[in-house]
Design an enzyme around this catalytic site. Sequence first.
Site, mmCIF file in Angstrom:
data_model
loop_
_atom_site.group_PDB
_atom_site.id
_atom_site.type_symbol
_atom_site.label_atom_id
_atom_site.label_comp_id
_atom_site.label_asym_id
_atom_site.label_seq_id
_atom_site.Cartn_x
_atom_site.Cartn_y
_atom_site.Cartn_z
ATOM 1 N N HIS A 159 19.094 -11.399 5.660
ATOM 2 C CA HIS A 159 19.923 -10.244 5.254
ATOM 3 C C HIS A 159 19.362 -9.573 4.002
ATOM 4 O O HIS A 159 20.118 -8.964 3.243
ATOM 5 C CB HIS A 159 21.381 -10.648 5.016
ATOM 6 C CG HIS A 159 21.973 -11.451 6.123
ATOM 7 N ND1 HIS A 159 22.699 -10.905 7.146
ATOM 8 C CD2 HIS A 159 21.910 -12.787 6.378
ATOM 9 C CE1 HIS A 159 23.078 -11.860 7.984
ATOM 10 N NE2 HIS A 159 22.605 -13.002 7.541
ATOM 11 N N SER A 286 1.442 10.401 -6.747
ATOM 12 C CA SER A 286 2.355 11.519 -6.522
ATOM 13 C C SER A 286 1.773 12.756 -7.178
ATOM 14 O O SER A 286 1.164 12.679 -8.242
ATOM 15 C CB SER A 286 3.719 11.181 -7.132
ATOM 16 O OG SER A 286 4.423 12.383 -7.431
ATOM 17 N N LYS A 292 3.373 7.246 -10.513
ATOM 18 C CA LYS A 292 3.605 6.695 -9.178
ATOM 19 C C LYS A 292 2.352 6.138 -8.513
ATOM 20 O O LYS A 292 1.271 6.700 -8.629
ATOM 21 C CB LYS A 292 4.189 7.777 -8.251
ATOM 22 C CG LYS A 292 5.628 8.133 -8.506
ATOM 23 C CD LYS A 292 6.605 6.979 -8.279
ATOM 24 C CE LYS A 292 6.855 6.701 -6.825
ATOM 25 N NZ LYS A 292 7.592 7.773 -6.152
ATOM 26 N N GLU A 299 3.520 2.698 4.670
ATOM 27 C CA GLU A 299 4.541 3.609 5.212
ATOM 28 C C GLU A 299 4.055 4.256 6.501
ATOM 29 O O GLU A 299 4.822 4.442 7.456
ATOM 30 C CB GLU A 299 4.889 4.677 4.176
ATOM 31 C CG GLU A 299 5.621 4.101 2.979
ATOM 32 C CD GLU A 299 5.728 5.113 1.844
ATOM 33 O OE1 GLU A 299 6.847 5.527 1.549
ATOM 34 O OE2 GLU A 299 4.704 5.491 1.268
#
Length: 466
Positions: A159, A286, A292, A299
């Site tokens: 979980h 970024s 970043k 992804e």
Amino acid sequence: MAKKAQVTWGGRFTEGPADLMLRFSESVSFDYRLAPFDIAGSKAHAAMLAHVGLISAAERNAIHAGLDKILREIEADRFIWDARLEDVHMNIEQALAKCTPAAAKLHTARSRNDQVATDMRLFFKHACAVLAEKLLTVQRAFLALAEREQGILIPGYTHLQRAQPVGLAHHLLAYLEMLQRDRDRLAAVAAQANFCPLGSGAIAGTTLPIDREFVAKQLGFVDARGRPQLTQNSMDAVSDRDVHLEFAAACALAGVHFSRIAEDLILWSSAEFGYVRLPDAFSTGSSLMPQKKNPDSLELLRGKAARLQGNLQALLTLVKGLPLTYNRDLQEDKPPVFDSYDQTGLCAEVLAATVAGLAVNHERCAAAVADPLLLATDLADYLVQKGVPFREAHHAVGALVRVAEHSAVRIDQLSADEVRAVHPAFGPDWADVFDLRRALARRAGPGMPGPAQLKKQFARWKKILG
Ligand code: ARG
């Protein structure tokens, strides 16, 4: 002009197809990549035609020489594909016609329907082998990482909540299992593909005295003992697209595995977890936020999984409800298959390279796994060994967790009195449970994360992966 281009089947037509129709119906823009398989199939077919006396040895030799020359041109990128000739099959046949008059005999006892079915089965056997090899590279990258970080413990999650301690290696070896099943699936798809459809003709075979076994052997459609394997029903052979579907399904499932692995690594690389640092070469920055470092490779692996599922869905929908046998709809079977092949291969390469460049942050892993609550189950097991029924033990440890939370101390810092007040079976050795290494060592059974099992698993995987 259009009329001239369609010499292969134009006999009964007075007018060629409209330019719009040619653009709409061509498949050479994607099926050109079947060329090596198409040429292998044609060479085997020509050899068989000579073998049974339908063409002469000289004609076979001229066809072989012409096809070899065409293949060289294609490989050197010198071959000019003509969309007006519709597909890879007719482009090659027309090019062959310029090499030898015997080209006009090549299509004897053959249809593009059994031809394309043969090409695709040859493609699948090749594609499954290539992808299996790339998955092997991913497995090797994870095995190397697991071996390098053998001693590192992390929390295992259910979980997405901290559950129980595991070796990082145990977590990584779970990926090896997933990828191994993917490789097994690809091998099963290759085995399904390994039946030769050539000789099925357009739908009902041929009246000519062909030798299907001869062709099958030439093309390697044979079992382990070298015996030819043939499709057994001409109508099924030209309309069956099960192998396409199984291949796309194997790719989609591999994609789902890549995606789950990617998600773990994305979480682990976040500041919140901080277990790993991703290689710069597979991350991006970024354009706005200078600090970043984004896990774009991972992804994209998640994103590609959606695309692979889409390809499977497209094929399922394509075939559903089609009457037997061949229908032109089936030309649309190739773009999803080729895309699944290309993207699955790319995903495997990117994942392997990303994993090879991962750095593990030992301090962050140690801090996370030091949470004593990860051993709450072990504490219940401790009571069980003192004769307490598990449900009662579970309840008692739950009460301890509550006491610790209430007094804002770590569970392993509770006093002996506090603990005994919750359950009398807690002895003076109760806190020994919180020794992580001992806790792991107790997980010694098959499939468990203890060090003894880990050693066995490393040996097993080294044998499997070679
Ligand atoms: N380009 C076609 C395909 O991929 C080849 C088979 C054509 N057969 C036919 N009867 N039109 O489906």
